[in-house]
Design a protein around this motif. Structure first.
Motif, PDB file in Angstrom:
ATOM      1  N   ALA A 241       0.981  -1.340   0.193  1.00 21.76           N
ATOM      2  CA  ALA A 241      -0.018   0.026   0.288  1.00 21.76           C
ATOM      3  C   ALA A 241       0.616   0.963   0.015  1.00 21.76           C
ATOM      4  O   ALA A 241       0.356   2.615  -0.565  1.00 21.76           O
ATOM      5  CB  ALA A 241      -0.802   0.089   1.222  1.00 21.76           C
ATOM      6  N   ASP A 242       2.263   1.215   1.256  1.00 23.36           N
ATOM      7  CA  ASP A 242       2.934   2.185   0.554  1.00 23.36           C
ATOM      8  C   ASP A 242       2.916   2.436  -0.215  1.00 23.36           C
ATOM      9  O   ASP A 242       3.665   3.560  -1.114  1.00 23.36           O
ATOM     10  CB  ASP A 242       4.022   1.986   1.558  1.00 23.36           C
ATOM     11  N   GLY A 245       1.040   4.014  -3.083  1.00 25.97           N
ATOM     12  CA  GLY A 245       0.363   4.994  -2.880  1.00 25.97           C
ATOM     13  C   GLY A 245       2.288   6.400  -3.848  1.00 25.97           C
ATOM     14  O   GLY A 245       1.680   7.755  -3.910  1.00 25.97           O
ATOM     15  N   GLU A 296      -2.579   6.098   8.774  1.00 20.67           N
ATOM     16  CA  GLU A 296      -2.066   6.670   7.379  1.00 20.67           C
ATOM     17  C   GLU A 296      -0.915   6.674   6.599  1.00 20.67           C
ATOM     18  O   GLU A 296      -0.994   6.701   5.753  1.00 20.67           O
ATOM     19  CB  GLU A 296      -3.507   7.771   7.258  1.00 20.67           C
ATOM     20  N   SER A 299       0.743   2.950   6.319  1.00 20.26           N
ATOM     21  CA  SER A 299       0.034   2.753   4.928  1.00 20.26           C
ATOM     22  C   SER A 299      -0.989   0.884   5.962  1.00 20.26           C
ATOM     23  O   SER A 299      -0.933   0.363   4.634  1.00 20.26           O
ATOM     24  CB  SER A 299       0.932   2.607   4.526  1.00 20.26           C
ATOM     25  N   SER A 301      -2.889  -1.744   7.623  1.00 18.87           N
ATOM     26  CA  SER A 301      -4.582  -1.509   7.746  1.00 18.87           C
ATOM     27  C   SER A 301      -4.658  -1.994   9.399  1.00 18.87           C
ATOM     28  O   SER A 301      -4.469  -2.654  10.090  1.00 18.87           O
ATOM     29  CB  SER A 301      -4.681  -3.052   7.324  1.00 18.87           C
ATOM     30  N   MET A 311     -10.875   7.988   8.320  1.00 20.32           N
ATOM     31  CA  MET A 311      -9.628   7.631   7.453  1.00 20.32           C
ATOM     32  C   MET A 311     -10.322   8.148   5.507  1.00 20.32           C
ATOM     33  O   MET A 311     -10.921   7.861   5.880  1.00 20.32           O
ATOM     34  CB  MET A 311      -9.138   6.707   7.209  1.00 20.32           C
ATOM     35  N   GLU A 314     -10.932   5.925   0.082  1.00 18.65           N
ATOM     36  CA  GLU A 314     -10.702   5.103  -0.799  1.00 18.65           C
ATOM     37  C   GLU A 314      -9.763   4.172  -0.250  1.00 18.65           C
ATOM     38  O   GLU A 314      -8.735   3.176  -0.503  1.00 18.65           O
ATOM     39  CB  GLU A 314      -9.876   5.885  -2.201  1.00 18.65           C
ATOM     40  N   MET A 315      -8.706   4.621   0.998  1.00 18.71           N
ATOM     41  CA  MET A 315      -8.129   3.764   1.904  1.00 18.71           C
ATOM     42  C   MET A 315      -8.835   2.483   1.678  1.00 18.71           C
ATOM     43  O   MET A 315      -8.658   1.469   1.981  1.00 18.71           O
ATOM     44  CB  MET A 315      -7.541   4.801   2.572  1.00 18.71           C
ATOM     45  N   ASP A 318     -10.833   0.056   0.148  1.00 19.08           N
ATOM     46  CA  ASP A 318      -9.873  -0.895  -0.776  1.00 19.08           C
ATOM     47  C   ASP A 318      -9.314  -1.766  -0.530  1.00 19.08           C
ATOM     48  O   ASP A 318      -9.168  -2.218   0.208  1.00 19.08           O
ATOM     49  CB  ASP A 318      -8.266   0.134  -1.403  1.00 19.08           C
TER      50      ASP A 318
END
Ligand code: SPD
Length: 357
Positions: A241-242, A245, A296, A299, A301, A311, A314-315, A318
């Motif tokens: 995820a990081d 981004g 956030e 990154s 969960s 938060m 879209e995060m 997903d």
């Protein structure tokens, strides 16, 4: 009489000096007490701003150290040189630490924010009733791949990694259970398999992946893949995820043969010096807005259902990083396999790393 007073004064002064030296040594070596807590966490696994904020809000100073594997963390905690007030191991290691009597039971009356954690992440088999641990982050293990570099070919299976077109293009996260697990899963075996023949088979299969492996790395995997130094990686979901981004060409998949579902939890080691401060820190991290800020930044969960409300949509919507229970039910959680079997996994992994050099 004067002689007696002199002896008395010398004893008082010597004791004061001794106390001062012990105090200095303790703070220099991270033995926390009173107004300090010492935290032992994975690298890149907390928003540094929150450490400062905790100190500002509570007056408790934080000494912060990091580790890069559950095994390294366990060794350091058992050595006892530095005593930690908080550590953040994964589930199978929590099970092992409990068995080895290395953890303190939590006082849940001091953790009112525990109510913010989603029921789905509470009372899991590795720690019934969360007697010793509180959820921090969770996730999966999977493949991150660069669609620009690998073309349209979708990645769905661990076996896709053996494609000759990926020569010297794969980075692996440096984790014994993750890498041996990939070998096992690619052959259809369980991530908790202890059958030696299966494990040797998995190691032999991994050896054949060698031409495609560029390196086995720690946290730098995020920067390397985001900078397109390699096209593919075996990674923890939060790292994917990081990277995603940072680079829009990246995608993440949990392979079809199965994979690992993991949970990292906060615990208080038995040797903790500031148990009150440790509870305050855990409760602070469980606050909805704090947990949201942390998720956030990191990154990964969050298991904090109240945090999700703070938060970006879209995060949290997903499915690659917040998979549904239907998907996670199909994944395997690592079990504590016992000292001998864990050592066998580690030995095989070491041999595999040497073989590639
Ligand atoms: N950089 C933080 C990495 C944390 C990963 N924890 C995952 C543990 C899986 N057993």
């Amino acid at each position: 009489m004067i002689k007696l007073i002199r002896v008395f004064l010398s004893v008082v002064i010597a004791s004061a000096v001794l106390l001062f030296v012990i105090n200095r040594l303790n703070s220099a070596e991270g033995f926390s007490s009173g107004n300090t807590i010492t935290i032992y966490n994975w690298g890149d696994y907390i928003d540094p701003d929150l450490i400062k904020r905790f100190k500002d809000e509570t007056g408790i100073k934080v000494i912060y150290e990091t580790f890069d594997s559950n095994e390294a963390m366990l060794t350091k905690i058992k050595q006892g040189g530095t005593t930690y007030d908080i550590a953040i191991p994964s589930e199978y290691m929590i099970q092992k630490m409990k068995e080895e009597n290395l953890l303190l039971p939590l006082d849940q009356s001091k953790l009112p924010n525990l109510k913010n954690i989603d029921e789905r992440f509470m009372d899991l088999p590795f720690d019934p009733n969360n007697k010793y641990s509180v959820p921090y982050f969770w996730g999966t293990v999977g493949i991150v791949f660069n669609t620009k570099l690998v073309g349209d070919k979708p990645f769905t299976s661990w076996n896709d990694l053996w494609d000759p077109s990926l020569k010297n293009d794969i980075l692996l996260t440096d984790g014994a259970r993750e890498v041996i697990g990939m070998g096992l899963n690619s052959l259809g075996y369980s991530l908790n398999d202890t059958n030696k023949e299966h494990l040797h088979e998995a190691k032999a299969k991994l050896d054949t992946l060698t031409p495609n492996i560029k390196a086995i790395v720690g946290d730098e995997i995020k920067m390397l893949i985001a900078n397109e130094e390699a096209a593919v990686g075996l990674v923890w979901s939060g790292d994917a995820a990081d990277m995603m981004g940072e680079n829009e060409n990246l995608d993440y998949v949990v392979p079809s043969e199965g994979s690992n579902l993991w949970f990292d939890n906060m615990v208080i080691p038995k040797t903790a010096k500031n148990i009150e401060g440790a509870h305050k820190f855990i409760n602070f991290m469980l606050d909805a807005k704090i947990a949201a800020q942390n998720a956030e930044w990191v990154s990964y969960s969050t298991p904090n259902k109240e945090a999700l409300k703070h938060m970006p949509k879209e995060m949290v919507e997903d499915e690659r990083f917040y998979p549904s229970p239907e998907l996670t039910d199909k994944l395997e959680v690592y079990e504590n396999l016992g000292k001998k079997n864990l050592a066998f996994y580690n030995d095989l992994f070491l041999e595999f790393k040497m073989h590639r050099k």
